[in-house]
Design a protein around this motif. Structure first.
Motif, mmCIF file in Angstrom:
data_model
loop_
_atom_site.group_PDB
_atom_site.id
_atom_site.type_symbol
_atom_site.label_atom_id
_atom_site.label_comp_id
_atom_site.label_asym_id
_atom_site.label_seq_id
_atom_site.Cartn_x
_atom_site.Cartn_y
_atom_site.Cartn_z
ATOM 1 N N UNK A 1 -33.196 -52.967 9.779
ATOM 2 C CA UNK A 1 -34.156 -52.511 10.789
ATOM 3 C C UNK A 1 -34.243 -50.981 10.814
ATOM 4 N N UNK A 2 -33.102 -50.319 10.768
ATOM 5 C CA UNK A 2 -33.104 -48.851 10.791
ATOM 6 C C UNK A 2 -33.714 -48.303 9.507
ATOM 7 N N UNK A 3 -33.417 -48.944 8.372
ATOM 8 C CA UNK A 3 -34.019 -48.497 7.123
ATOM 9 C C UNK A 3 -35.532 -48.725 7.131
ATOM 10 N N UNK A 4 -35.988 -49.785 7.781
ATOM 11 C CA UNK A 4 -37.432 -50.027 7.884
ATOM 12 C C UNK A 4 -38.117 -48.904 8.664
ATOM 13 N N UNK A 5 -37.452 -48.393 9.687
ATOM 14 C CA UNK A 5 -37.995 -47.244 10.431
ATOM 15 C C UNK A 5 -38.094 -46.038 9.504
ATOM 16 N N UNK A 6 -37.046 -45.793 8.728
ATOM 17 C CA UNK A 6 -37.066 -44.682 7.769
ATOM 18 C C UNK A 6 -38.192 -44.861 6.759
ATOM 19 N N UNK A 7 -38.304 -46.070 6.209
ATOM 20 C CA UNK A 7 -39.335 -46.339 5.208
ATOM 21 C C UNK A 7 -40.734 -46.168 5.790
ATOM 22 N N UNK A 8 -40.934 -46.646 7.018
ATOM 23 C CA UNK A 8 -42.246 -46.501 7.660
ATOM 24 C C UNK A 8 -42.597 -45.034 7.841
ATOM 25 N N UNK A 9 -41.615 -44.239 8.222
ATOM 26 C CA UNK A 9 -41.863 -42.811 8.398
ATOM 27 C C UNK A 9 -42.234 -42.152 7.072
ATOM 28 N N UNK A 10 -41.518 -42.481 6.007
ATOM 29 C CA UNK A 10 -41.807 -41.909 4.692
ATOM 30 C C UNK A 10 -43.174 -42.383 4.197
ATOM 31 N N UNK A 11 -43.489 -43.653 4.385
ATOM 32 C CA UNK A 11 -44.782 -44.174 3.937
ATOM 33 C C UNK A 11 -45.933 -43.523 4.698
ATOM 34 N N UNK A 12 -45.779 -43.352 5.999
ATOM 35 C CA UNK A 12 -46.829 -42.679 6.770
ATOM 36 C C UNK A 12 -47.027 -41.245 6.290
ATOM 37 N N UNK B 1 -41.097 -38.705 12.526
ATOM 38 C CA UNK B 1 -39.792 -38.067 12.593
ATOM 39 C C UNK B 1 -39.827 -36.743 11.837
ATOM 40 N N UNK B 2 -39.074 -35.773 12.326
ATOM 41 C CA UNK B 2 -38.950 -34.526 11.563
ATOM 42 C C UNK B 2 -37.844 -34.694 10.525
ATOM 43 N N UNK B 3 -37.512 -33.628 9.824
ATOM 44 C CA UNK B 3 -36.531 -33.717 8.743
ATOM 45 C C UNK B 3 -35.155 -34.132 9.252
ATOM 46 N N UNK B 4 -34.743 -33.560 10.362
ATOM 47 C CA UNK B 4 -33.426 -33.897 10.912
ATOM 48 C C UNK B 4 -33.414 -35.343 11.396
ATOM 49 N N UNK B 5 -34.481 -35.782 12.013
ATOM 50 C CA UNK B 5 -34.581 -37.165 12.458
ATOM 51 C C UNK B 5 -34.521 -38.136 11.295
ATOM 52 N N UNK B 6 -35.215 -37.808 10.214
ATOM 53 C CA UNK B 6 -35.168 -38.635 9.007
ATOM 54 C C UNK B 6 -33.752 -38.737 8.473
ATOM 55 N N UNK B 7 -33.059 -37.592 8.429
ATOM 56 C CA UNK B 7 -31.695 -37.573 7.921
ATOM 57 C C UNK B 7 -30.785 -38.443 8.782
#
Length: 61
Positions: free
Chosen positions: A8-19, A28-34
């Protein structure tokens, strides 16, 4: 449970990168992504360690 949380957490990361890749701008900003990627990694490691401990307990090793 840990593995589902990691997915689930990785899906949030992936959605952010895809967007971000498709021009929509990530939420998310860079720190949030990290931090999100770090949380996914920690949860994944916890899931693997728990599964290994369960395996050892069931096999008596």
């Amino acid at each position: 449970m840990f593995l589902l949380a990691a997915v689930a957490v990785f899906a949030v990361f992936f959605a952010n990168v895809a967007l971000g890749a498709f021009g929509g701008g990530g939420f998310l900003n860079d720190v949030g992504e990290m931090l999100v990627l770090f949380a996914a990694s920690v949860l994944f490691v916890a899931a693997i360690l728990k599964r290994e401990a369960d395996h050892k307990k069931n096999n008596g090793s």
